[in-house]
Scaffold this motif. Structure first.
Motif, PDB file in Angstrom:
ATOM      1  N   GLU A   1       0.833  -1.208   0.000  1.00 25.42           N
ATOM      2  CA  GLU A   1       0.000   0.000   0.000  1.00 25.42           C
ATOM      3  C   GLU A   1       0.868   1.258   0.000  1.00 25.42           C
ATOM      4  O   GLU A   1       0.522   2.270  -0.610  1.00 25.42           O
ATOM      5  N   LEU A   2       1.999   1.198   0.692  1.00 31.15           N
ATOM      6  CA  LEU A   2       2.916   2.334   0.715  1.00 31.15           C
ATOM      7  C   LEU A   2       3.351   2.694  -0.702  1.00 31.15           C
ATOM      8  O   LEU A   2       3.315   3.865  -1.110  1.00 31.15           O
ATOM      9  N   GLY A   3       3.772   1.690  -1.477  1.00 32.88           N
ATOM     10  CA  GLY A   3       4.161   1.943  -2.861  1.00 32.88           C
ATOM     11  C   GLY A   3       3.013   2.466  -3.697  1.00 32.88           C
ATOM     12  O   GLY A   3       3.171   3.398  -4.503  1.00 32.88           O
ATOM     13  N   ALA A   4       1.817   1.883  -3.512  1.00 33.67           N
ATOM     14  CA  ALA A   4       0.648   2.299  -4.284  1.00 33.67           C
ATOM     15  C   ALA A   4       0.218   3.717  -3.938  1.00 33.67           C
ATOM     16  O   ALA A   4      -0.186   4.493  -4.812  1.00 33.67           O
ATOM     17  N   GLU A   5       0.304   4.082  -2.661  1.00 35.76           N
ATOM     18  CA  GLU A   5      -0.101   5.428  -2.237  1.00 35.76           C
ATOM     19  C   GLU A   5       0.869   6.490  -2.760  1.00 35.76           C
ATOM     20  O   GLU A   5       0.453   7.598  -3.110  1.00 35.76           O
ATOM     21  N   VAL A   6       2.149   6.171  -2.806  1.00 35.42           N
ATOM     22  CA  VAL A   6       3.114   7.098  -3.399  1.00 35.42           C
ATOM     23  C   VAL A   6       2.782   7.314  -4.874  1.00 35.42           C
ATOM     24  O   VAL A   6       2.792   8.445  -5.374  1.00 35.42           O
ATOM     25  N   ALA A   7       2.473   6.226  -5.576  1.00 32.85           N
ATOM     26  CA  ALA A   7       2.102   6.335  -6.988  1.00 32.85           C
ATOM     27  C   ALA A   7       0.831   7.169  -7.161  1.00 32.85           C
ATOM     28  O   ALA A   7       0.745   8.016  -8.054  1.00 32.85           O
ATOM     29  N   ALA A   8      -0.169   6.940  -6.315  1.00 33.81           N
ATOM     30  CA  ALA A   8      -1.428   7.688  -6.406  1.00 33.81           C
ATOM     31  C   ALA A   8      -1.193   9.181  -6.193  1.00 33.81           C
ATOM     32  O   ALA A   8      -1.811  10.026  -6.865  1.00 33.81           O
ATOM     33  N   MET A   9      -0.292   9.523  -5.281  1.00 33.50           N
ATOM     34  CA  MET A   9       0.011  10.926  -5.026  1.00 33.50           C
ATOM     35  C   MET A   9       0.703  11.563  -6.225  1.00 33.50           C
ATOM     36  O   MET A   9       0.432  12.711  -6.595  1.00 33.50           O
ATOM     37  N   ILE A  10       1.606  10.814  -6.856  1.00 32.77           N
ATOM     38  CA  ILE A  10       2.271  11.312  -8.062  1.00 32.77           C
ATOM     39  C   ILE A  10       1.254  11.571  -9.169  1.00 32.77           C
ATOM     40  O   ILE A  10       1.274  12.617  -9.834  1.00 32.77           O
ATOM     41  N   LEU A  11       0.340  10.626  -9.385  1.00 37.69           N
ATOM     42  CA  LEU A  11      -0.669  10.778 -10.423  1.00 37.69           C
ATOM     43  C   LEU A  11      -1.566  11.982 -10.154  1.00 37.69           C
ATOM     44  O   LEU A  11      -1.952  12.707 -11.084  1.00 37.69           O
ATOM     45  N   ALA A  12      -1.884  12.205  -8.887  1.00 32.08           N
ATOM     46  CA  ALA A  12      -2.700  13.369  -8.534  1.00 32.08           C
ATOM     47  C   ALA A  12      -1.956  14.665  -8.864  1.00 32.08           C
ATOM     48  O   ALA A  12      -2.544  15.620  -9.402  1.00 32.08           O
ATOM     49  N   LEU A  13      -0.660  14.725  -8.557  1.00 30.20           N
ATOM     50  CA  LEU A  13       0.133  15.911  -8.873  1.00 30.20           C
ATOM     51  C   LEU A  13       0.200  16.145 -10.378  1.00 30.20           C
ATOM     52  O   LEU A  13       0.093  17.285 -10.846  1.00 30.20           O
ATOM     53  N   LEU A  14       0.368  15.076 -11.138  1.00 29.23           N
ATOM     54  CA  LEU A  14       0.425  15.199 -12.595  1.00 29.23           C
ATOM     55  C   LEU A  14      -0.897  15.692 -13.176  1.00 29.23           C
ATOM     56  O   LEU A  14      -0.926  16.319 -14.229  1.00 29.23           O
ATOM     57  N   ASP A  15      -1.985  15.424 -12.474  1.00 26.48           N
ATOM     58  CA  ASP A  15      -3.299  15.890 -12.919  1.00 26.48           C
ATOM     59  C   ASP A  15      -3.653  17.261 -12.361  1.00 26.48           C
ATOM     60  O   ASP A  15      -4.789  17.724 -12.489  1.00 26.48           O
ATOM     61  N   GLY A  16      -2.669  17.910 -11.708  1.00 29.31           N
ATOM     62  CA  GLY A  16      -2.885  19.255 -11.220  1.00 29.31           C
ATOM     63  C   GLY A  16      -3.595  19.367  -9.889  1.00 29.31           C
ATOM     64  O   GLY A  16      -4.046  20.459  -9.513  1.00 29.31           O
ATOM     65  N   GLN A  17      -3.701  18.267  -9.164  1.00 30.22           N
ATOM     66  CA  GLN A  17      -4.396  18.287  -7.875  1.00 30.22           C
ATOM     67  C   GLN A  17      -3.439  18.659  -6.742  1.00 30.22           C
ATOM     68  O   GLN A  17      -2.236  18.443  -6.834  1.00 30.22           O
ATOM     69  N   GLU A  18      -4.009  19.192  -5.671  1.00 29.47           N
ATOM     70  CA  GLU A  18      -3.235  19.440  -4.467  1.00 29.47           C
ATOM     71  C   GLU A  18      -3.237  18.179  -3.610  1.00 29.47           C
ATOM     72  O   GLU A  18      -4.230  17.461  -3.555  1.00 29.47           O
ATOM     73  N   VAL A  19      -2.131  17.910  -2.944  1.00 29.29           N
ATOM     74  CA  VAL A  19      -2.015  16.702  -2.123  1.00 29.29           C
ATOM     75  C   VAL A  19      -1.503  17.081  -0.740  1.00 29.29           C
ATOM     76  O   VAL A  19      -0.909  18.145  -0.543  1.00 29.29           O
ATOM     77  N   GLU A  20      -1.722  16.197   0.216  1.00 29.04           N
ATOM     78  CA  GLU A  20      -1.229  16.380   1.576  1.00 29.04           C
ATOM     79  C   GLU A  20      -0.432  15.156   2.000  1.00 29.04           C
ATOM     80  O   GLU A  20      -0.667  14.047   1.513  1.00 29.04           O
ATOM     81  N   ASN A  21       0.500  15.357   2.912  1.00 34.26           N
ATOM     82  CA  ASN A  21       1.272  14.238   3.458  1.00 34.26           C
ATOM     83  C   ASN A  21       0.322  13.198   4.054  1.00 34.26           C
ATOM     84  O   ASN A  21      -0.731  13.529   4.597  1.00 34.26           O
ATOM     85  N   LYS A  22       0.719  11.935   3.938  1.00 34.66           N
ATOM     86  CA  LYS A  22      -0.133  10.850   4.430  1.00 34.66           C
ATOM     87  C   LYS A  22       0.700   9.879   5.261  1.00 34.66           C
ATOM     88  O   LYS A  22       1.802   9.499   4.862  1.00 34.66           O
ATOM     89  N   VAL A  23       0.166   9.493   6.420  1.00 36.90           N
ATOM     90  CA  VAL A  23       0.840   8.533   7.296  1.00 36.90           C
ATOM     91  C   VAL A  23      -0.052   7.309   7.469  1.00 36.90           C
ATOM     92  O   VAL A  23      -1.209   7.429   7.882  1.00 36.90           O
ATOM     93  N   LEU A  24       0.468   6.137   7.129  1.00 36.03           N
ATOM     94  CA  LEU A  24      -0.278   4.889   7.203  1.00 36.03           C
ATOM     95  C   LEU A  24      -0.077   4.230   8.568  1.00 36.03           C
ATOM     96  O   LEU A  24       0.990   4.344   9.174  1.00 36.03           O
ATOM     97  N   ASP A  25      -1.089   3.525   9.026  1.00 38.15           N
ATOM     98  CA  ASP A  25      -1.056   2.942  10.364  1.00 38.15           C
ATOM     99  C   ASP A  25      -0.265   1.630  10.377  1.00 38.15           C
ATOM    100  O   ASP A  25      -0.031   1.004   9.326  1.00 38.15           O
ATOM    101  N   VAL A  26       0.135   1.215  11.567  1.00 39.73           N
ATOM    102  CA  VAL A  26       0.876  -0.037  11.767  1.00 39.73           C
ATOM    103  C   VAL A  26       0.162  -0.876  12.826  1.00 39.73           C
ATOM    104  O   VAL A  26      -0.700  -0.379  13.553  1.00 39.73           O
ATOM    105  N   LYS A  27       0.551  -2.152  12.910  1.00 39.48           N
ATOM    106  CA  LYS A  27      -0.141  -3.072  13.824  1.00 39.48           C
ATOM    107  C   LYS A  27       0.838  -4.123  14.338  1.00 39.48           C
ATOM    108  O   LYS A  27       1.683  -4.620  13.580  1.00 39.48           O
ATOM    109  N   LEU A  28       0.720  -4.472  15.603  1.00 39.31           N
ATOM    110  CA  LEU A  28       1.543  -5.539  16.194  1.00 39.31           C
ATOM    111  C   LEU A  28       0.974  -6.898  15.805  1.00 39.31           C
ATOM    112  O   LEU A  28      -0.211  -7.164  15.981  1.00 39.31           O
ATOM    113  N   ILE A  29       1.838  -7.766  15.270  1.00 37.81           N
ATOM    114  CA  ILE A  29       1.464  -9.133  14.908  1.00 37.81           C
ATOM    115  C   ILE A  29       2.255 -10.090  15.803  1.00 37.81           C
ATOM    116  O   ILE A  29       3.485 -10.151  15.732  1.00 37.81           O
ATOM    117  N   LYS A  30       1.550 -10.832  16.656  1.00 40.39           N
ATOM    118  CA  LYS A  30       2.212 -11.710  17.629  1.00 40.39           C
ATOM    119  C   LYS A  30       2.469 -13.093  17.030  1.00 40.39           C
ATOM    120  O   LYS A  30       1.560 -13.705  16.462  1.00 40.39           O
TER     121      LYS A  30
END
Length: 346
Positions: free
Chosen positions: A310-339
């Motif tokens: 998802e990290l790679g996909a979200e970076v790509a989505a942000m690039i595509l938005a910039l290329l289409d002239g959209q404004e973007v904001e920083n994004k932080v994805l959540d994490v989870k403990l796996i036991k």
């Protein structure tokens, strides 16, 4: 991606969603049919082409890019050794997420792996010669300010991670501080009181943030920070093995390990077991990433799951938005403990 139907009194916006709905397929399938980028069944190809013809649909965003003289090339740049790239499964998942999103948008992903010993001049001559429309940057080990000055100001740039707090380029990151905190707190909750951490590369913000989370967890539990238990790693298995070997030889006692990534956790476990230290009975180990090696290692590794693809996909989505002239904001994805088994005594 949108255009308008002709021959009606009111203009109807035609989008890729409308085409997908008419064809009974997903947006991604419509993109693949238009791009010829993946295998699609003949039945679906016919359905998509019929819907495209019905609505006279053209992918306007891509058309605008090409009309503006853009190449359609989007580069993913990382500063890593070939050994690190191919041995660390984290990078494979990042690249897959990024490449799929760029390809589905009708553009062409290009992977650039730059060795840490490379010169910035050679890098920028490559970027200029390649005529990239946009650039995604991961794992940059040098000061961003000098790098920013050399980039073409017209180039659309998105960072994979908060690479030292750049104010000029947006980023997508994961909550590394939270991850470091969760990993360390889990060890504390299991009774560990002398917790070793093998950091990631502290030239990277991710390494510094995970160390910050480790220290916050110790402080919040009333435990002192012991500098002897902070080993400066670099996200590689070999470095982790060397550091833990040295620590065991120095007779420093520890009952828990928070490793900066899963490869470092594997390195720590290997050395502990070779020295007759039972994991998890004597020492409990937590990694970071939830890469395939965490699941397949023996013992399986308790870890912090970050959404790598998802990290790679979200970076790509942000690039595509910039290329289409959209404004973007920083994004932080959540994490989870796996036991898993490396902290669980059966």
């Amino acid at each position: 991606m949108a255009n308008h139907m002709r021959g009606t009194s009111a203009k109807v916006e035609v989008t890729i969603d409308l085409v997908a709905k008419s064809a009974g397929v997903s947006r991604a399938t419509v993109s693949r049919v238009m791009n010829g980028s993946a295998k699609v069944s003949p039945e679906r190809v016919r359905a998509v082409k019929k819907a495209i013809a019905k609505y006279n649909f053209t992918p306007n965003a891509t058309a605008r890019r090409l009309a503006g003289g853009q190449s359609g090339l989007v580069a993913l740049l990382m500063e890593e050794s070939s050994e690190e790239f191919f041995q660390n499964p984290f990078w494979g998942e990042v690249v897959q997420g990024f490449s799929a999103a760029i390809t589905d948008a009708g553009m062409h992903p290009l992977l650039l792996i730059r060795p840490k010993s490379g010169t910035e001049e050679s890098l920028f001559s490559t970027l200029r010669a390649g005529q990239m429309d946009a650039l995604a940057i991961f794992s940059w080990h040098r000061p961003m300010k000098s790098f920013e000055k050399l980039l073409d100001p017209k180039m659309k740039v998105v960072l994979g991670g908060d690479l030292g707090g750049s104010k000029n380029f947006p980023f997508v990151d994961v909550d590394n501080i939270k991850g470091g905190y969760l990993a360390t707190k889990h060890l504390i909750d299991l009774g560990c009181r002398n917790i070793l951490t093998i950091t990631g590369d502290l030239k990277l913000q991710s390494g510094r943030d995970r160390l910050d989370g480790y220290e916050q967890a110790l402080k919040s539990s009333g435990l002192k920070i012991n500098d002897d238990l902070i080993l400066h790693g670099d996200y590689t298995q070999a470095k982790a093995e060397s550091l833990v070997n040295r620590l065991i030889s120095s007779k420093v006692k520890f009952d828990g390990v928070f490793a900066g990534n899963d490869l470092s956790a594997v390195g720590a476990i290997n050395v502990l077991m070779k020295n007759g230290v039972d994991v998890p009975r004597k020492v409990k180990v937590v990694g970071f990433d939830d890469s395939p090696i965490a699941r397949h290692n023996e013992p399986s590794i308790t870890t912090i799951r970050q959404p790598i693809r998802e990290l790679g996909a979200e970076v790509a989505a942000m690039i595509l938005a910039l290329l289409d002239g959209q404004e973007v904001e920083n994004k932080v994805l959540d994490v989870k403990l796996i036991k898993r088994d490396s902290t669980s005594i059966k």
